[in-house]
Design a protein around this motif. Structure first.
Motif, PDB file in Angstrom:
ATOM      1  N   LEU A  25      21.534  -7.763  21.814  1.00  0.00           N
ATOM      2  CA  LEU A  25      20.717  -7.616  23.024  1.00  0.00           C
ATOM      3  C   LEU A  25      21.011  -6.290  23.709  1.00  0.00           C
ATOM      4  O   LEU A  25      20.089  -5.528  24.045  1.00  0.00           O
ATOM      5  N   GLU A  26      22.294  -6.010  23.929  1.00  0.00           N
ATOM      6  CA  GLU A  26      22.663  -4.788  24.654  1.00  0.00           C
ATOM      7  C   GLU A  26      22.193  -3.538  23.913  1.00  0.00           C
ATOM      8  O   GLU A  26      21.679  -2.596  24.536  1.00  0.00           O
ATOM      9  N   ASN A  27      22.347  -3.509  22.603  1.00  0.00           N
ATOM     10  CA  ASN A  27      21.922  -2.333  21.832  1.00  0.00           C
ATOM     11  C   ASN A  27      20.411  -2.179  21.837  1.00  0.00           C
ATOM     12  O   ASN A  27      19.886  -1.056  21.892  1.00  0.00           O
ATOM     13  N   THR A  28      19.690  -3.315  21.775  1.00  0.00           N
ATOM     14  CA  THR A  28      18.225  -3.251  21.814  1.00  0.00           C
ATOM     15  C   THR A  28      17.749  -2.695  23.142  1.00  0.00           C
ATOM     16  O   THR A  28      16.852  -1.834  23.192  1.00  0.00           O
ATOM     17  N   VAL A  29      18.351  -3.161  24.240  1.00  0.00           N
ATOM     18  CA  VAL A  29      17.973  -2.665  25.569  1.00  0.00           C
ATOM     19  C   VAL A  29      18.314  -1.181  25.696  1.00  0.00           C
ATOM     20  O   VAL A  29      17.496  -0.374  26.155  1.00  0.00           O
ATOM     21  N   ALA A  30      19.526  -0.798  25.288  1.00  0.00           N
ATOM     22  CA  ALA A  30      19.952   0.596  25.425  1.00  0.00           C
ATOM     23  C   ALA A  30      19.052   1.531  24.624  1.00  0.00           C
ATOM     24  O   ALA A  30      18.655   2.605  25.108  1.00  0.00           O
ATOM     25  N   ASP A  31      18.719   1.141  23.395  1.00  0.00           N
ATOM     26  CA  ASP A  31      17.844   1.978  22.568  1.00  0.00           C
ATOM     27  C   ASP A  31      16.465   2.133  23.202  1.00  0.00           C
ATOM     28  O   ASP A  31      15.871   3.226  23.177  1.00  0.00           O
ATOM     29  N   LEU A  32      15.948   1.052  23.777  1.00  0.00           N
ATOM     30  CA  LEU A  32      14.627   1.113  24.400  1.00  0.00           C
ATOM     31  C   LEU A  32      14.651   2.016  25.624  1.00  0.00           C
ATOM     32  O   LEU A  32      13.750   2.852  25.821  1.00  0.00           O
ATOM     33  N   LEU A  33      15.678   1.882  26.462  1.00  0.00           N
ATOM     34  CA  LEU A  33      15.784   2.723  27.656  1.00  0.00           C
ATOM     35  C   LEU A  33      15.926   4.190  27.282  1.00  0.00           C
ATOM     36  O   LEU A  33      15.331   5.067  27.919  1.00  0.00           O
ATOM     37  N   ASP A  34      16.708   4.461  26.244  1.00  0.00           N
ATOM     38  CA  ASP A  34      16.823   5.840  25.766  1.00  0.00           C
ATOM     39  C   ASP A  34      15.460   6.393  25.367  1.00  0.00           C
ATOM     40  O   ASP A  34      15.135   7.556  25.647  1.00  0.00           O
ATOM     41  N   SER A  35      14.646   5.578  24.718  1.00  0.00           N
ATOM     42  CA  SER A  35      13.336   6.045  24.237  1.00  0.00           C
ATOM     43  C   SER A  35      12.370   6.322  25.381  1.00  0.00           C
ATOM     44  O   SER A  35      11.395   7.065  25.209  1.00  0.00           O
TER      45      SER A  35
END
Length: 429
Positions: A25-35
């Motif tokens: 979950l945390e990695n999915t959120v972080a990757d999306l915010l980065d994008s």
């Protein structure tokens, strides 16, 4: 006999079998915010108590009943953060990040603390991932935050499990006029309110709107409605937000009783809710707080943000069976080595494979053991393949490669060709 040591009630260990879902979950959120161009900020857990008293608001449940507050050795009152927005605003002010009208799009993650009655999905130490944006006053950025979360639900497979609720609280002046009308209405029906609502009538009357008491909700049926008191600018802002959500096809419900529990909100407020977790239905919530920076002594600075509860989202993913199965396996490959020479060679081989196959999850048997016991550990590890090294393999400069998840035969692979072979096999899997 001394008492057995255990965790504080409502502050839970997150065990190894649970952390893969958290990291997913945390990695999915972080990757999306980065994008989307958001940058991470890391904030302290402890702040001066005044920060939350001024920001969240005296008279709120959070400040009055739920904060973990204590005096340090200098007799200064400190509080373990109950939410992230106040600390983020303090940080951007302290470091001048919004000076000269600079736009900041920030995100953070970490534990928060509130003294609440522990129950499933609600704990005294809980974790949030939050987003804050400064110096963008229009409904376009409000819409972006909602669109961003909508994309997250689709990535996680949760799009059909959550519903967006939307409201506008208007300007502080409009809200004050509505507050006066609501208090006047409720004072005439004081005896019909539940005990909590009676207390809130003099401290935070807007919170009465989302009371869970059936009798209080019956009283509110004929109460004044917030949107009858909204100023023209807030109405135009709200219409602009709805138009943008309509343009991308995001469905929403207007909920005029949605007020949020913190004093700093103005204009847009929203919640993503689910009916899959019982009473703990809110998984993400936020809104606009254009006056908060001024409350902290800064120049007028528009702000908007949201926070999502990690525990609740992990629970929702688990409840709906949406945690990817491969997360539960810690290994792709398990190396079994028999004899001291093979053990030494296995160590060198493992590092060569890690260099050659980026991201490879590889375990090397530790503690020696018989052929049977090592294969048993290899199978239990969840690995796709076991690599076998013994005296015969060393003499021939090969490695035995045995698939563990089907009936395929073991192959002897030349040492120099092993990395390429494994990469191809794992890609097919």
């Amino acid at each position: 006999m001394s008492k057995t040591l255990q965790a504080i009630r409502g502050m839970n260990d997150i065990l190894p079998e649970q952390t893969p879902a958290w990291r997913y979950l945390e990695n999915t959120v972080a990757d999306l915010l980065d994008s989307y161009g958001y940058k991470e900020i890391r904030l302290p857990i402890l702040e001066f108590t005044e920060l939350f008293a001024r920001g969240i608001g005296e008279g709120t449940d959070v400040v009055d009943k739920e904060m973990y507050t204590f005096l340090d050795r200098n007799e200064e009152s400190l509080t373990m953060r109950p939410e992230g927005t106040a600390g983020c605003v303090r940080a951007v002010l302290e470091h001048g990040l919004t000076g000269g009208g600079q736009v900041q799009k920030l995100w953070y993650a970490g534990p928060m603390f509130r003294y609440e009655k522990p129950q499933k999905g609600r704990y005294r130490q809980f974790h949030q991932m939050g987003v804050e944006v400064f110096n963008l006053p229009g409904p376009d950025i409000d819409a972006e935050l909602i669109v961003l979360t909508w994309r997250l639900w689709k990535k996680l497979g949760l799009a059909d499990a959550v519903t967006l609720q939307l409201n506008s609280l208007g300007s502080s002046e409009a809200r004050a006029r509505y507050r006066d009308a609501l208090v006047a209405y409720l004072k005439d029906r004081y005896d019909l309110l539940d005990e909590d609502s009676q207390r809130r009538l003099t401290t935070n009357p807007l919170r009465i709107l989302d009371s869970k008491d059936g009798g209080t909700q019956a009283v509110l049926v004929d109460a004044p409605t917030l949107h009858d008191y909204l100023d023209e600018e807030s109405l135009a802002h709200f219409e602009g937000l709805k138009a943008r959500l309509d343009a991308v096809g995001i469905r929403y419900e207007i909920n005029q009783k949605l007020v949020r529990g913190l004093d700093y909100y103005s204009r847009t407020v929203f919640e993503w809710v689910t009916d899959k977790l019982g009473s703990q239905g809110t998984v993400c919530a936020g809104g606009r707080y254009d006056g908060l920076v001024t409350q902290f002594g800064g120049k007028p600075t528009p702000g908007v943000g949201y926070a999502m509860g990690v525990e609740r989202l992990v629970l929702l993913l688990e409840t709906l069976g949406l945690v990817p199965d491969e997360l539960n396996s810690p290994a792709d490959v398990y190396i079994c080595a028999f004899g001291e020479a093979a053990e030494l060679a296995a160590l060198g081989l493992s590092e060569q494979l890690r260099d050659a196959v980026p991201g490879l999850r590889l375990l090397v048997n530790a503690g020696a053991g018989s052929f049977k016991s090592q294969f048993k550990k290899a199978d239990k590890s969840g690995a796709q393949y076991a690599l076998i090294l013994g005296d015969d393999e060393l003499a021939k400069r090969v490695v035995g490669c045995k698939p563990l998840r089907d009936d395929s035969e073991q192959q002897d692979i030349a040492w120099d060709a092993l990395a390429e072979h494994l990469a191809a096999c794992l890609k097919r899997a």
